[in-house]
Design a protein around this motif. Structure first.
Motif, PDB file in Angstrom:
ATOM      1  N   ALA A 111       0.897  -1.377  -0.067  1.00  0.00           N
ATOM      2  CA  ALA A 111      -0.096  -0.137  -0.015  1.00  0.00           C
ATOM      3  C   ALA A 111       0.863   1.290  -0.033  1.00  0.00           C
ATOM      4  O   ALA A 111       0.596   2.325   0.572  1.00  0.00           O
ATOM      5  CB  ALA A 111      -1.078  -0.247   1.251  1.00  0.00           C
ATOM      6  N   ASN A 112       1.822   1.200  -0.618  1.00  0.00           N
ATOM      7  CA  ASN A 112       2.951   2.404  -0.787  1.00  0.00           C
ATOM      8  C   ASN A 112       2.389   3.218  -2.036  1.00  0.00           C
ATOM      9  O   ASN A 112       2.100   2.214  -3.087  1.00  0.00           O
ATOM     10  CB  ASN A 112       4.236   2.201  -0.989  1.00  0.00           C
ATOM     11  CG  ASN A 112       4.750   1.448   0.408  1.00  0.00           C
ATOM     12  OD1 ASN A 112       4.794   2.274   1.466  1.00  0.00           O
ATOM     13  ND2 ASN A 112       4.786   0.097   0.643  1.00  0.00           N
ATOM     14  N   ASN A 113       2.404   4.299  -2.309  1.00  0.00           N
ATOM     15  CA  ASN A 113       1.974   5.376  -3.373  1.00  0.00           C
ATOM     16  C   ASN A 113       3.172   6.200  -3.769  1.00  0.00           C
ATOM     17  O   ASN A 113       3.702   6.913  -3.049  1.00  0.00           O
ATOM     18  CB  ASN A 113       0.624   6.109  -3.286  1.00  0.00           C
ATOM     19  CG  ASN A 113      -0.477   5.197  -2.982  1.00  0.00           C
ATOM     20  OD1 ASN A 113      -0.799   4.354  -3.698  1.00  0.00           O
ATOM     21  ND2 ASN A 113      -0.970   5.108  -1.890  1.00  0.00           N
ATOM     22  N   VAL A 114       3.719   6.053  -5.089  1.00  0.00           N
ATOM     23  CA  VAL A 114       4.626   7.077  -5.396  1.00  0.00           C
ATOM     24  C   VAL A 114       4.108   7.708  -6.814  1.00  0.00           C
ATOM     25  O   VAL A 114       3.688   6.966  -7.645  1.00  0.00           O
ATOM     26  CB  VAL A 114       5.903   6.291  -5.588  1.00  0.00           C
ATOM     27  CG1 VAL A 114       7.091   7.384  -6.148  1.00  0.00           C
ATOM     28  CG2 VAL A 114       6.444   5.728  -4.343  1.00  0.00           C
ATOM     29  N   THR A 115       4.269   8.911  -6.904  1.00  0.00           N
ATOM     30  CA  THR A 115       3.813   9.829  -8.306  1.00  0.00           C
ATOM     31  C   THR A 115       5.117  10.395  -8.617  1.00  0.00           C
ATOM     32  O   THR A 115       5.895  11.274  -8.006  1.00  0.00           O
ATOM     33  CB  THR A 115       2.691  10.859  -7.870  1.00  0.00           C
ATOM     34  OG1 THR A 115       1.620   9.959  -7.394  1.00  0.00           O
ATOM     35  CG2 THR A 115       2.251  11.606  -9.315  1.00  0.00           C
ATOM     36  N   VAL A 116       5.803  10.311  -9.737  1.00  0.00           N
ATOM     37  CA  VAL A 116       6.733  11.016 -10.444  1.00  0.00           C
ATOM     38  C   VAL A 116       6.189  11.654 -11.580  1.00  0.00           C
ATOM     39  O   VAL A 116       5.707  11.205 -12.725  1.00  0.00           O
ATOM     40  CB  VAL A 116       7.705   9.971 -11.116  1.00  0.00           C
ATOM     41  CG1 VAL A 116       9.008  10.551 -11.552  1.00  0.00           C
ATOM     42  CG2 VAL A 116       8.104   8.931  -9.804  1.00  0.00           C
ATOM     43  N   SER A 117       6.368  13.047 -11.557  1.00  0.00           N
ATOM     44  CA  SER A 117       5.822  14.042 -12.560  1.00  0.00           C
ATOM     45  C   SER A 117       6.504  14.039 -13.995  1.00  0.00           C
ATOM     46  O   SER A 117       6.104  14.232 -14.851  1.00  0.00           O
ATOM     47  CB  SER A 117       5.648  15.407 -12.138  1.00  0.00           C
ATOM     48  OG  SER A 117       7.006  15.983 -11.929  1.00  0.00           O
ATOM     49  N   GLY A 118       7.906  13.637 -13.744  1.00  0.00           N
ATOM     50  CA  GLY A 118       8.519  13.476 -15.072  1.00  0.00           C
ATOM     51  C   GLY A 118       9.167  11.932 -15.235  1.00  0.00           C
ATOM     52  O   GLY A 118       8.365  11.044 -15.142  1.00  0.00           O
ATOM     53  N   ASP A 119      10.359  11.757 -15.425  1.00  0.00           N
ATOM     54  CA  ASP A 119      10.922  10.616 -16.003  1.00  0.00           C
ATOM     55  C   ASP A 119      11.138   9.617 -14.778  1.00  0.00           C
ATOM     56  O   ASP A 119      11.689  10.079 -13.796  1.00  0.00           O
ATOM     57  CB  ASP A 119      12.163  10.635 -16.690  1.00  0.00           C
ATOM     58  CG  ASP A 119      12.026  11.284 -18.160  1.00  0.00           C
ATOM     59  OD1 ASP A 119      10.768  11.188 -18.641  1.00  0.00           O
ATOM     60  OD2 ASP A 119      12.761  11.787 -18.448  1.00  0.00           O
ATOM     61  N   LEU A 120      10.886   8.432 -14.726  1.00  0.00           N
ATOM     62  CA  LEU A 120      11.057   7.244 -13.990  1.00  0.00           C
ATOM     63  C   LEU A 120      11.805   6.138 -14.714  1.00  0.00           C
ATOM     64  O   LEU A 120      11.125   5.489 -15.647  1.00  0.00           O
ATOM     65  CB  LEU A 120       9.913   6.678 -13.127  1.00  0.00           C
ATOM     66  CG  LEU A 120      10.195   5.470 -12.505  1.00  0.00           C
ATOM     67  CD1 LEU A 120      11.121   5.749 -11.221  1.00  0.00           C
ATOM     68  CD2 LEU A 120       8.823   4.989 -11.904  1.00  0.00           C
ATOM     69  N   ALA A 121      13.103   5.948 -14.408  1.00  0.00           N
ATOM     70  CA  ALA A 121      13.819   5.095 -15.451  1.00  0.00           C
ATOM     71  C   ALA A 121      13.368   3.379 -15.150  1.00  0.00           C
ATOM     72  O   ALA A 121      13.222   2.773 -16.010  1.00  0.00           O
ATOM     73  CB  ALA A 121      15.249   5.227 -15.341  1.00  0.00           C
ATOM     74  N   ALA A 122      13.611   3.034 -13.809  1.00  0.00           N
ATOM     75  CA  ALA A 122      13.420   1.852 -13.516  1.00  0.00           C
ATOM     76  C   ALA A 122      12.605   1.795 -12.123  1.00  0.00           C
ATOM     77  O   ALA A 122      12.722   2.327 -11.222  1.00  0.00           O
ATOM     78  CB  ALA A 122      14.574   1.064 -13.501  1.00  0.00           C
TER      79      ALA A 122
END
Length: 126
Positions: free
Chosen positions: A85-96
Motif C-alpha cells: 500500500a505504498n504510493n509514488v507519483t513521479v511527474s517526470g521521468d522514472l527510469a526503472a
C-alpha cells in the motif's frame, strides 16, 4: 534543517521536516512523518517505516520499505518498493522500478522498466 553536504538521518513519529542543502543520502525512519526535500539536492532516499510522506525533486534512487508510505518527485532514476500500500507519483521521468509486495501504486510521466512481484500492484503513466 541543512544537510551541509553530509548524509542525513531523520527519526520520528508524526514529525515534520523541511530539509535544505546538499544531502548525498537521506534515511527516514519512523512513522507518520512528513518530509519536504524540495529545496535540497538529494542523491538517494531510504524510507524505513510506515505512513511517511516524502516530497522531492530529482533523485537518483528511492528505496521504500514498509506500508502506506507516499512519495512525490519530479524525476527518479531507480525506485524500489518492498512492502504494501505504498504510493509514488513521479511527474517526470522514472527510469526503472522494482516492486515487491501488494497494492502498491506508481504513477510516472514516462514508461519505466518494471520488475513487479506480488498482487494488485499498479504501474501507470500519468
Amino acid at each position: 534543517m541543512d544537510c551541509g553536504g553530509e548524509p542525513l538521518t531523520l527519526n520520528g513519529s508524526a514529525s515534520s521536516f523541511t530539509v535544505v542543502g546538499d544531502c548525498p543520502t537521506v534515511l527516514v525512519s519512523g512513522s507518520g512523518n512528513t518530509i519536504d526535500l524540495t529545496r535540497a539536492v538529494v542523491t538517494s532516499i531510504e524510507v524505513n517505516g510506515d505512513s511517511n510522506s516524502i516530497q522531492a525533486t530529482e533523485v537518483s534512487s528511492i528505496d521504500i520499505s514498509g506500508q502506506g508510505n507516499s512519495g512525490l518527485a519530479e524525476m527518479i532514476d531507480t525506485l524500489s518498493i518492498n512492502g504494501n500500500a505504498n504510493n509514488v507519483t513521479v511527474s517526470g521521468d522514472l527510469a526503472a522500478a522494482a516492486i515487491s509486495g501488494n497494492e502498491n501504486t506508481v504513477i510516472a510521466g514516462s514508461d519505466p522498466v518494471v520488475d513487479v512481484s506480488g498482487s494488485d500492484n499498479v504501474v501507470s503513466r500519468g
